[in-house]
Scaffold this active site. Structure first.
Site, PDB file in Angstrom:
ATOM      1  N   GLU A 196      67.129  65.265  46.071  1.00 36.25           N
ATOM      2  CA  GLU A 196      66.689  64.099  45.297  1.00 36.25           C
ATOM      3  C   GLU A 196      66.863  62.805  46.092  1.00 36.25           C
ATOM      4  OE1 GLU A 196      68.235  63.988  41.296  1.00 36.25           O
ATOM      5  OE2 GLU A 196      67.180  65.813  40.741  1.00 36.25           O
ATOM      6  N   GLU A 320      64.996  72.741  40.719  1.00 33.08           N
ATOM      7  CA  GLU A 320      65.723  72.321  39.522  1.00 33.08           C
ATOM      8  C   GLU A 320      64.724  72.234  38.378  1.00 33.08           C
ATOM      9  OE1 GLU A 320      68.436  68.980  39.599  1.00 33.08           O
ATOM     10  OE2 GLU A 320      69.026  69.413  41.677  1.00 33.08           O
TER      11      GLU A 320
END
Length: 516
Positions: A196, A320
Site C-alpha cells: 500500500e 487483500e
C-alpha cells in the site's frame, strides 16, 4: 445428529416451496471448452501482526498449556489444514513497512520489544519472526508470500533478508540462519516489495514508487533456483493509475504481478462502515452489491495493464480483500475484530466465483485475515475457538483449488432488488477438479426465497448433483463460543426427473455440488 437432521428437514421444506411461479434460471456448463487453471493460491490467506491475529489467535509459544506444535496452537492448525491453505502472506499489511527482520531472529528472550504503531499501539515482542513463520507454513503445507519493508527500510536490509532466507552459500548471513536453527534455505515463493505505497506504506505517487521498486529490485539477488516471484504494490478501489503506471514503467522481467486491494464496506463510508451483526436488509444488499464491484475493478485494472503488457505476462494479485465493518463494541479499535455472519460467507463465495472468471491473470488472492481480524476463518478466546461461516465457505470451495475452469452460461437470471439497489439473484461457477469431477457452485443472494436452477452440461446428460449447502434462518446468523455450529454446511442433493435436473437453491445460500 438430531440438530443436523432438523436442519436437513428444514432445508428440504424450503427447497420444496421454491419459487413456484418463477421460471427456473438455466445454468449450462460447457465441459468441452476447458479454460485456465484456477490457481490454488486464489484461496490464499493473510496473517498480519495485528490484534490477536497472530499472538494468542495462532501463536501461544512452545511453553503454553494450550496444546501446540512449535508454538502454534494445534486446534487452529488442525482447522486450517482442512482448508488446504495453499499460501500465507506475512508479516503485513501496514505492519510490513515498519518491520525490521533482524528484530525477529535469534533467541526469543533477547529480541527487542517494539511498539506496533499501526495497530493499537501495543507492544510487539517479535516472538514470531522469520523462523516461526516458516514453521507455520511448513506445518500447513503452504507456500510463502513475504512482504518486504520498503516504507522504513533500505535496499540493503531487504536484500539481506532475502539472502538470509534463501542462500545455500557459506555467507555470513546464511551461516547466521544456520546458527539460528535452520540448516537448509527456506523456500520463498513470492516476495512483495512494499505494501500500500499509496497509503500506510509511504503515501507515494505511482511514478515515485515505480522508481523505488526498480531500485530495490535491482539488489534482490538469489540463486536462480530459489528466486521468488516479485510483486509490486498496486492500487485499491477504482484507482487504476497504479496498474497503468507500474506496467508501463517496470519491465515484466522485473515484476511478476501487481497487487490490488479491495475491501467491502456496507455503507461505502469509511468512517461509519456498518455493523457486522444486527444489520437490516438494506445493509445485506448493499454489502453484496459492493462486493460484486470487484469484477469491474479487476477488469479495469487488467485493461490498464494490457495497454503496456499485451502479452499478458503480468498477473493481478488481489492480496487483500474481504469485508470491513465497525469493530465490535468494547474492543480495541486498532485490533479490527468483527463478528462473522452468513452474509460474510456469501461475500466470500461471490468473490470466489468472480476470481474464477479471471483465472488467467488473477492467480493469487489473500483474504484479510486468517484469525480474529476482519473477515476471519477462526475466532479464538484464550483456549477456546470456533469456525466462522467464511471458514465453511472456504472449505466448501476446496475442490476448486487447481481445478480447470469451465465456461458457464446463465440465462433467465432474476434480480434481487431493494429500493434503488438491484443485483443478480444467482451467481455460478464451474470447474473440473483434479479428481476428475465437475463441480458447480451456486449462490442465491435473495434472502427471502429459494431459486430454481436448471443445470445442464452442454452435450451431456446430467443425472444428479451431490454436495452441501450453507445457509441459516437469519441474514446475520453467526457462530459463537456458546453455539459454535449454528451456521455450518449440510448435505444437499438432487436427481434428474424426465431428463431434466432442477436444483432449488435455498434463500441466502451457498451451494457447492459435484455434477454426475
Amino acid at each position: 445428529m438430531k440438530f443436523i437432521h432438523t436442519r436437513i428437514v428444514a432445508l428440504s421444506l424450503a427447497m420444496a416451496v421454491g419459487s413456484a411461479f418463477a421460471a427456473p434460471v438455466k445454468v449450462t456448463i460447457d465441459v468441452a471448452r476447458p479454460g485456465p487453471v484456477i490457481n490454488k493460491n486464489v484461496y490464499g490467506q493473510f496473517a498480519e501482526h495485528l490484534g490477536t491475529g497472530i499472538y494468542e489467535g495462532m501463536w501461544v509459544g512452545p511453553d503454553s498449556p494450550i496444546p501446540n506444535t512449535k508454538g502454534w496452537r494445534n486446534d487452529v492448525l488442525g482447522a486450517l489444514k482442512q482448508l488446504h491453505v495453499p499460501l500465507v502472506r506475512w508479516p503485513g499489511g501496514c505492519f510490513a513497512d515498519e518491520y525490521h527482520w533482524k528484530d525477529g531472529i535469534g533467541a526469543r528472550e533477547k529480541r527487542p520489544t517494539k511498539v506496533n504503531t499501526n495497530w493499537g499501539g501495543v507492544e510487539e515482542s517479535n516472538a514470531v519472526g522469520t523462523h516461526e513463520f516458516f514453521d507455520l507454513a511448513e506445518l500447513l503445507g503452504a507456500q510463502t508470500y513475504i512482504n518486504g519493508n520498503l516504507g522504513s527500510g533500505t535496499p540493503q536490509e531487504m536484500s539481506e533478508w532475502l539472502e538470509y532466507m534463501t542462500s545455500d552459500s557459506k555467507s555470513t548471513l546464511a551461516e547466521l540462519r544456520r546458527k539460528n536453527g535452520r540448516a537448509q534455505p527456506y523456500k520463498v515463493d513470492y516476495f512483495g516489495i512494499g505494501n500500500e505505497a499509496w497509503g500506510c506504506g509511504g503515501n507515494m505517487r505511482p511514478q515515485y514508487y515505480a522508481d523505488l521498486y526498480k531500485h530495490y529490485h535491482t539488489f534482490m539477488k538469489t540463486p536462480e533456483s530459489a528466486r521468488p516471484k516479485f510483486i509490486a504494490s498496486g492500487g485499491n478501489d477504482d484507482d487504476t493509475s497504479w496498474s497503468g503506471t507500474l506496467s508501463r514503467e517496470i519491465k515484466p522481467n522485473m515484476m511478476d504481478a501487481i497487487s490490488f486491494h479491495y475491501y467491502t464496506v456496507p455503507t461505502g463510508i469509511w468512517e461509519k462502515k456498518g455493523a457486522a451483526t444486527g444489520f437490516g436488509e438494506n445493509e445485506w444488499i448493499s454489502t453484496l452489491s459492493r462486493t460484486l464491484r470487484i469484477d469491474s475493478l479487476i477488469k479495469n485494472n487488467l485493461a490498464a495493464i494490457d495497454k503496456n503488457d499485451p502479452s499478458k505476462k503480468t498477473g493481478l494479485y488481489v492480496d487483500e480483500w474481504g469485508t470491513w465493518y465497525d469493530v465490535e463494541p468494547g474492543t480495541n479499535t486498532g485490533f479490527l475484530f468483527q463478528q462473522n455472519s452468513l452474509r460474510d460467507a456469501l461475500v466470500a463465495a461471490l468473490n470466489f466465483n468472480i476470481f474464477h472468471q479471471h483465472a488467467d491473470r488473477v492467480r493469487m488472492t489473500n483474504i484479510a485475515q486468517m484469525v480474529n481480524v476482519l473477515q476471519a476463518m477462526i475466532i479464538t478466546d484464550k483456549d477456546k475457538y470456533f469456525l466462522t461461516p467464511t471458514y465453511h465457505a472456504f472449505e466448501m470451495y476446496v475442490p476448486f483449488q487447481d481445478a480447470t475452469a469451465l465456461p458457464v452460461a446463465i440465462s433467465g437470471n432474476g434480480k434481487y432488488s431493494l429500493g434503488k439497489v438491484s443485483i443478480p439473484e444467482v451467481s455460478a461457477s464451474a470447474a473440473r477438479a483434479k479428481d476428475g469431477k465437475v463441480y458447480l457452485s451456486l449462490v442465491n443472494t435473495n434472502p427471502h426465497k429459494a431459486v430454481d436452477v436448471n443445470v445442464a452440461l452442454a452435450g451431456k446428460q446430467v443425472a444428479s448433483v451431490t454436495g452441501r449447502v450453507l445457509t441459516a434462518g437469519k441474514m446475520d446468523a453467526v457462530n459463537s463460543f456458546a453455539q459454535p455450529q449454528a451456521v455450518q454446511p449440510v448435505a444437499f442433493n438432487a436427481k434428474a426427473q424426465g431428463g431434466k435436473l432442477t436444483v432449488s437453491v435455498p434463500a441466502k445460500a451457498v451451494v457447492v455440488v459435484a455434477v454426475e
